[in-house]
Write an enzyme that holds these catalytic residues in place. Structure first.
Site, PDB file in Angstrom:
ATOM      1  N   ALA A 178     -48.784 -72.336  45.089  1.00 19.70           N
ATOM      2  CA  ALA A 178     -49.800 -71.989  44.153  1.00 19.70           C
ATOM      3  C   ALA A 178     -51.199 -72.345  44.264  1.00 19.70           C
ATOM      4  CB  ALA A 178     -49.195 -72.262  42.680  1.00 19.70           C
TER       5      ALA A 178
ATOM      6  N   ASN B 116     -44.563 -78.454  41.604  1.00 21.25           N
ATOM      7  CA  ASN B 116     -44.259 -78.697  42.953  1.00 21.25           C
ATOM      8  C   ASN B 116     -45.623 -78.913  43.892  1.00 21.25           C
ATOM      9  OD1 ASN B 116     -41.443 -77.730  43.659  1.00 21.25           O
ATOM     10  ND2 ASN B 116     -41.837 -76.533  42.257  1.00 21.25           N
TER      11      ASN B 116
ATOM     12  N   HIS C 253     -55.241 -74.642  38.689  1.00 21.54           N
ATOM     13  CA  HIS C 253     -55.208 -75.779  39.606  1.00 21.54           C
ATOM     14  C   HIS C 253     -56.430 -76.274  40.195  1.00 21.54           C
ATOM     15  CE1 HIS C 253     -50.792 -75.594  39.406  1.00 21.54           C
ATOM     16  NE2 HIS C 253     -50.751 -74.247  39.748  1.00 21.54           N
TER      17      HIS C 253
HETATM   18  N1  LIG Z   1     -44.619 -74.874  46.146  1.00 22.56           N
HETATM   19  C1  LIG Z   1     -44.986 -73.971  44.976  1.00 22.56           C
HETATM   20  O1  LIG Z   1     -46.403 -73.891  44.786  1.00 22.56           O
HETATM   21  C2  LIG Z   1     -44.148 -73.231  44.087  1.00 22.56           C
HETATM   22  C3  LIG Z   1     -44.545 -72.510  43.293  1.00 22.56           C
HETATM   23  C4  LIG Z   1     -43.758 -71.905  42.329  1.00 22.56           C
HETATM   24  C5  LIG Z   1     -42.430 -71.958  42.414  1.00 22.56           C
HETATM   25  N2  LIG Z   1     -41.988 -72.844  43.454  1.00 22.56           N
HETATM   26  C6  LIG Z   1     -40.441 -73.228  43.246  1.00 22.56           C
HETATM   27  O2  LIG Z   1     -39.922 -72.346  44.065  1.00 22.56           O
HETATM   28  C7  LIG Z   1     -38.704 -72.134  43.526  1.00 22.56           C
HETATM   29  C8  LIG Z   1     -38.250 -70.744  43.482  1.00 22.56           C
HETATM   30  O3  LIG Z   1     -39.375 -70.201  42.381  1.00 22.56           O
HETATM   31  P1  LIG Z   1     -38.833 -68.741  41.664  1.00 22.56           P
HETATM   32  O4  LIG Z   1     -40.093 -68.488  40.639  1.00 22.56           O
HETATM   33  O5  LIG Z   1     -38.345 -67.665  42.662  1.00 22.56           O
HETATM   34  O6  LIG Z   1     -37.772 -69.215  40.562  1.00 22.56           O
HETATM   35  P2  LIG Z   1     -36.585 -68.315  39.822  1.00 22.56           P
HETATM   36  O7  LIG Z   1     -36.026 -69.012  38.759  1.00 22.56           O
HETATM   37  O8  LIG Z   1     -37.280 -66.814  39.507  1.00 22.56           O
HETATM   38  O9  LIG Z   1     -35.031 -67.973  40.825  1.00 22.56           O
HETATM   39  C9  LIG Z   1     -34.602 -69.202  41.438  1.00 22.56           C
HETATM   40  C10 LIG Z   1     -33.465 -68.702  41.808  1.00 22.56           C
HETATM   41  O10 LIG Z   1     -32.569 -69.412  42.720  1.00 22.56           O
HETATM   42  C11 LIG Z   1     -31.185 -69.540  42.178  1.00 22.56           C
HETATM   43  N3  LIG Z   1     -30.594 -70.874  42.329  1.00 22.56           N
HETATM   44  C12 LIG Z   1     -30.821 -71.788  41.531  1.00 22.56           C
HETATM   45  N4  LIG Z   1     -30.309 -73.027  42.083  1.00 22.56           N
HETATM   46  C13 LIG Z   1     -29.703 -72.621  43.238  1.00 22.56           C
HETATM   47  C14 LIG Z   1     -28.566 -72.912  44.099  1.00 22.56           C
HETATM   48  N5  LIG Z   1     -28.330 -74.268  43.852  1.00 22.56           N
HETATM   49  N6  LIG Z   1     -28.065 -72.326  44.934  1.00 22.56           N
HETATM   50  C15 LIG Z   1     -28.183 -71.099  45.114  1.00 22.56           C
HETATM   51  N7  LIG Z   1     -29.136 -70.446  44.093  1.00 22.56           N
HETATM   52  C16 LIG Z   1     -29.837 -70.999  43.234  1.00 22.56           C
HETATM   53  C17 LIG Z   1     -31.185 -68.796  40.742  1.00 22.56           C
HETATM   54  O11 LIG Z   1     -30.122 -68.471  40.305  1.00 22.56           O
HETATM   55  C18 LIG Z   1     -32.621 -67.996  40.695  1.00 22.56           C
HETATM   56  O12 LIG Z   1     -32.000 -66.728  41.039  1.00 22.56           O
HETATM   57  C19 LIG Z   1     -38.489 -73.067  42.255  1.00 22.56           C
HETATM   58  O13 LIG Z   1     -37.764 -74.169  42.623  1.00 22.56           O
HETATM   59  C20 LIG Z   1     -40.076 -73.078  41.743  1.00 22.56           C
HETATM   60  O14 LIG Z   1     -40.170 -74.350  41.118  1.00 22.56           O
HETATM   61  C21 LIG Z   1     -42.699 -73.565  43.960  1.00 22.56           C
END
Ligand SMILES: NC(=O)c1ccc[n+]([C@@H]2O[C@H](COP(=O)([O-])OP(=O)(O)OC[C@H]3O[C@@H](n4cnc5c(N)ncnc54)[C@H](O)[C@@H]3O)[C@@H](O)[C@H]2O)c1
Length: 270
Positions: free
Chosen positions: A123, A191, A221
């Protein structure tokens, strides 16, 4: 490039759509999510996608690269097995790497299995300049994250501290410390603080402030770095995803951009 997706929420779905419309030059071969119904929905975006019952199915598949878009716990539990199965890994839940021991184990597994781990900018912007600046002395790196209440809702640390974000009326600092402490207390929200830490001075030496502002509707940010190169400030005002307000749309776009970079023949930027 044959792609597997673990985690079929906002980011997983956006990547599947980008593969389907040709933005990413790849083939989605298998999807896995805790809720099978979400995996089925995301799998249906592309043709002939296998819906996995467990991580084992992903490890046994012919995917070259696994996208983790699930959670910090998922990344911590699955990363070593993915790399040991000789698959590259693109991880979105970068906060997992604030744990230095985990980072070392992942690095070792990637080296031994001759595969790579990609951590998208997510992000934020400014990582290209930060990585360049790190080649000389870097003295100070900070990130200030300001979010509306809906982007911070459901946080366990705030609940334990008796803070209801929806009752906050004025701009309020919720956390001030380093990036390691920030991700421990806000595992679904910052993150980016770990990513800034990894690209710069390390999560321990990266200053983080998390602010809740009820008067905004964006995730903001602001990164500041100072060193031998001079100094820079990079500010992003991100629109949150309508599906998951904790996640900014730019984070999903950054995942798409990283996948494009992996398959492209000209690589722009640091
Ligand atoms: N790096 C970054 O800047 C950044 C930015 C946004 C989100 N993220 C991270 O990316 C990840 C995904 O974000 P999102 O918005 O798509 O989340 P989301 O909540 O929309 O989707 C996550 C999905 O993963 C599944 N899940 C959770 N734990 C699991 C496991 N152990 N095994 C299999 N599936 C599992 C959930 O059921 C859900 O469908 C999150 O951890 C979020 O914090 C990172």
């Amino acid at each position: 490039m044959k792609v597997a997706i673990i985690g079929c929420g906002f980011i997983g779905k956006t990547i599947a759509e980008a593969i389907h419309d040709g933005t990413i030059d790849g083939e989605l071969v298998i999807v896995f999510s805790l809720k099978k119904s979400s995996a089925e929905k995301v799998g249906a975006i592309c043709d002939d996608v296998v819906i996995a019952d467990s991580l084992r199915d992903v490890l046994d598949s012919n995917a070259d690269l696994v996208v983790e878009a699930a959670s910090i716990d998922a990344l911590k539990n699955y990363a070593i097995d993915i790399l040991s199965s000789k698959k590259n890994l693109m991880a979105m839940s970068v906060g997992a790497f604030a744990d230095g021991g985990f980072l070392k184990r992942v690095e070792k597994a990637a080296r031994e299995n001759k595969v790579k781990v990609y951590l998208p900018s997510g992000a934020i912007g400014g990582l290209d300049a930060l990585k360049s600046a790190q080649a000389a002395e870097l003295r100070e790196v900070s990130i200030v994250t300001t979010k509306p209440p809906k982007s911070l809702a459901g946080n366990q640390y705030l609940r334990d501290s008796g803070i209801d974000v929806f009752k906050i009326k004025e701009k309020t600092v919720l956390y001030e410390g380093n990036a390691s402490g920030a991700i421990e207390k806000f595992p679904k929200n910052v993150n980016v603080a770990t990513t800034v830490g990894l690209a710069g001075l390390g999560p321990e030496k990266t200053s983080v402030k998390i602010i809740c502002d009820p008067k905004i509707d964006k995730n903001i940010h602001e990164i500041h770095a100072r060193g031998d190169f001079g100094e820079f400030t990079f500010r992003t005002e991100n629109l949150p995803s309508p599906q998951n307000p904790k996640t900014s749309y730019l984070a999903a776009l950054s995942a798409i951009s990283t996948l494009k970079k992996i398959t492209s023949h000209i690589d722009i930027g640091t």
